[in-house]
Design a protein around this motif. Structure first.
Motif, mmCIF file in Angstrom:
data_model
loop_
_atom_site.group_PDB
_atom_site.id
_atom_site.type_symbol
_atom_site.label_atom_id
_atom_site.label_comp_id
_atom_site.label_asym_id
_atom_site.label_seq_id
_atom_site.Cartn_x
_atom_site.Cartn_y
_atom_site.Cartn_z
ATOM 1 N N ALA B 72 0.830 -1.196 0.000
ATOM 2 C CA ALA B 72 0.000 0.000 0.000
ATOM 3 C C ALA B 72 0.867 1.249 0.000
ATOM 4 C CB ALA B 72 -0.923 -0.006 1.209
ATOM 5 N N ALA B 73 1.927 1.247 0.824
ATOM 6 C CA ALA B 73 2.830 2.396 0.852
ATOM 7 C C ALA B 73 3.482 2.598 -0.501
ATOM 8 C CB ALA B 73 3.897 2.186 1.932
ATOM 9 N N GLU B 74 3.891 1.476 -1.127
ATOM 10 C CA GLU B 74 4.541 1.539 -2.428
ATOM 11 C C GLU B 74 3.584 2.085 -3.484
ATOM 12 O OE1 GLU B 74 3.795 -1.648 -4.376
ATOM 13 O OE2 GLU B 74 4.658 -0.836 -6.204
ATOM 14 N N ALA B 75 2.314 1.661 -3.420
ATOM 15 C CA ALA B 75 1.349 2.149 -4.408
ATOM 16 C C ALA B 75 1.164 3.651 -4.259
ATOM 17 C CB ALA B 75 0.018 1.428 -4.242
ATOM 18 N N ALA B 76 1.061 4.134 -3.009
ATOM 19 C CA ALA B 76 0.840 5.563 -2.809
ATOM 20 C C ALA B 76 2.017 6.373 -3.331
ATOM 21 C CB ALA B 76 0.609 5.841 -1.324
ATOM 22 N N VAL B 77 3.233 5.996 -2.910
ATOM 23 C CA VAL B 77 4.407 6.769 -3.318
ATOM 24 C C VAL B 77 4.640 6.647 -4.824
ATOM 25 C CG1 VAL B 77 6.872 7.013 -3.021
ATOM 26 C CG2 VAL B 77 5.448 6.609 -1.072
ATOM 27 N N GLY B 78 4.501 5.417 -5.348
ATOM 28 C CA GLY B 78 4.752 5.209 -6.776
ATOM 29 C C GLY B 78 3.811 6.008 -7.642
ATOM 30 N N LEU B 79 2.521 6.007 -7.290
ATOM 31 C CA LEU B 79 1.587 6.772 -8.108
ATOM 32 C C LEU B 79 1.853 8.261 -8.004
ATOM 33 C CD1 LEU B 79 -1.701 4.835 -7.823
ATOM 34 C CD2 LEU B 79 -0.521 5.487 -9.868
ATOM 35 N N ALA B 80 2.271 8.720 -6.806
ATOM 36 C CA ALA B 80 2.624 10.131 -6.686
ATOM 37 C C ALA B 80 3.782 10.475 -7.608
ATOM 38 C CB ALA B 80 2.976 10.457 -5.244
ATOM 39 N N ILE B 81 4.775 9.564 -7.669
ATOM 40 C CA ILE B 81 5.919 9.820 -8.552
ATOM 41 C C ILE B 81 5.473 9.830 -10.003
ATOM 42 C CG2 ILE B 81 8.079 8.849 -9.378
ATOM 43 C CD1 ILE B 81 8.620 7.891 -6.577
ATOM 44 N N ILE B 82 4.598 8.866 -10.374
ATOM 45 C CA ILE B 82 4.136 8.819 -11.766
ATOM 46 C C ILE B 82 3.394 10.105 -12.126
ATOM 47 C CG2 ILE B 82 2.522 7.658 -13.313
ATOM 48 C CD1 ILE B 82 3.276 5.068 -12.052
ATOM 49 N N ILE B 83 2.575 10.602 -11.189
ATOM 50 C CA ILE B 83 1.825 11.820 -11.481
ATOM 51 C C ILE B 83 2.771 13.013 -11.586
ATOM 52 C CG2 ILE B 83 0.163 13.420 -10.460
ATOM 53 C CD1 ILE B 83 -1.335 10.923 -9.522
ATOM 54 N N ALA B 84 3.806 13.046 -10.727
ATOM 55 C CA ALA B 84 4.769 14.149 -10.815
ATOM 56 C C ALA B 84 5.510 14.101 -12.144
ATOM 57 C CB ALA B 84 5.745 14.073 -9.645
ATOM 58 N N ILE B 85 5.890 12.884 -12.590
ATOM 59 C CA ILE B 85 6.566 12.759 -13.888
ATOM 60 C C ILE B 85 5.650 13.199 -15.012
ATOM 61 C CG2 ILE B 85 7.431 11.083 -15.552
ATOM 62 C CD1 ILE B 85 8.653 9.566 -13.302
ATOM 63 N N PHE B 86 4.365 12.799 -14.904
ATOM 64 C CA PHE B 86 3.425 13.182 -15.959
ATOM 65 C C PHE B 86 3.292 14.688 -16.028
ATOM 66 C CE2 PHE B 86 -0.858 14.162 -17.391
ATOM 67 C CZ PHE B 86 -0.837 13.559 -18.620
ATOM 68 N N ARG B 87 3.331 15.350 -14.860
ATOM 69 C CA ARG B 87 3.183 16.797 -14.869
ATOM 70 C C ARG B 87 4.367 17.452 -15.562
ATOM 71 N NH1 ARG B 87 2.227 18.042 -9.335
ATOM 72 N NH2 ARG B 87 0.191 17.116 -9.633
ATOM 73 N N ASN B 88 5.553 16.856 -15.411
ATOM 74 C CA ASN B 88 6.722 17.470 -16.022
ATOM 75 C C ASN B 88 6.872 17.114 -17.490
ATOM 76 O OD1 ASN B 88 7.709 18.883 -13.850
ATOM 77 N ND2 ASN B 88 8.661 17.068 -12.984
ATOM 78 N N LYS B 89 6.614 15.848 -17.861
ATOM 79 C CA LYS B 89 6.933 15.415 -19.222
ATOM 80 C C LYS B 89 5.712 15.137 -20.064
ATOM 81 C CE LYS B 89 10.497 13.461 -20.139
ATOM 82 N NZ LYS B 89 11.906 13.151 -20.386
#
Lengths: 165, 102
Positions: B72-89
């Motif tokens: 669950a922790a991994e899903a939360a952090v991972g999706l946050a990272i994916i969304i941050a990457i999407f915002r940049n690229k």
């Protein structure tokens, strides 16, 4: 063929088939929804194995939490102008070869090992035993996991937050 | 659980794990890669519950709890990272997120 066998094969088929759909479907939304069936299939297998509490937690955490999170991820990472939910695949052939070799090793190890099983008398419900174990033998790890979850949530919120100009 | 040999459950989880690895290797979308990781974690949990059940020892199910928490922790952090990457690229295609490539 007893009722246990039928239920096992049913849930195993649901799990494997929907797992294949998760991996092969071109549409991410279809992948996410077939992941739902995979989680339910695994929960059914847990019930069959006598792990009732774990099955409920599986449905609560995976279906109610992680899957919703993934669906939000799908929603948030699609361009609004250009609805590009479809995605392609890469390296299919080398991937298939590598996975085939690994699966052969894994399955042969699983099937040929002489597992020491005993016809265990499963307790009627595992909840009481699990709760006792969690607050006696594994109390330290339990508390650490609570802190880990807190840190992960704060970190996720601060990473995903839009910076203010 | 009495009539089914333990190997059946193990083979099922082996298949699930392999399907997850296929997903990680061949899919291009980061979120589908994520779903495949969840599949692999689930198959590991299934193995733990199988051994726990066939040995008559509940400790294995405690470990399933720990795996679920970390997932669950991994899903939360991972999706946050994916969304941050999407915002940049503006993409989640893992072939296009190659800024660290030599």
């Amino acid at each position: 063929m007893s009722l246990y066998d039928i239920i096992f094969y049913l849930f195993a088929a649901i799990t494997i088939l929907s797992g294949f759909i998760v991996v092969t479907s071109k549409n991410i939304v279809y992948s996410a929804f077939s992941l739902l069936f995979t989680f339910f299939g695994v929960a059914g297998i847990y019930v069959l194995l006598g792990a009732d509490f774990i099955a409920i937690v599986q449905i609560l955490v995976y279906v109610g939490g992680i899957l919703i999170l993934l669906l939000f991820g799908v929603m948030l990472t699609n361009k609004i102008t250009n609805v590009d939910i479809r995605t392609g695949t890469i390296h299919v052939l080398p991937g298939a070869v590598a996975v085939g070799v690994l699966m052969g090793l894994l399955l042969s190890a699983m099937v040929w090992t002489e597992w020491k099983t005993q016809p265990s008398e499963t307790p009627v419900t595992t909840t009481v035993t699990l709760g006792r174990l969690l607050i006696t033998d594994y109390i330290l790890i339990f508390e650490l996991l609570g802190i880990l979850l807190l840190i992960a949530l704060i970190g996720a919120a601060s990473i995903a937050r839009r910076e203010q100009e | 659980m009495t009539s089914i040999p333990m190997e059946y459950y193990l083979v099922l989880s082996g298949f699930m794990f392999s399907v997850g690895i296929v997903g990680v290797l061949i899919r291009r979308n980061a979120i589908v890669v994520f779903m495949s990781i969840e599949l692999m974690l689930n198959s590991a949990n299934l193995t733990l519950v199988t051994f726990s059940s066939y040995l008559g020892n509940v400790t294995g199910q405690v470990f399933v709890f720990f795996v679920m928490t970390v997932a669950a922790a991994e899903a939360a952090v991972g999706l946050a990272i994916i969304i941050a990457i999407f915002r940049n690229k503006l993409t989640v295609d893992i072939d296009k997120i190659n800024i660290f490539k030599w």
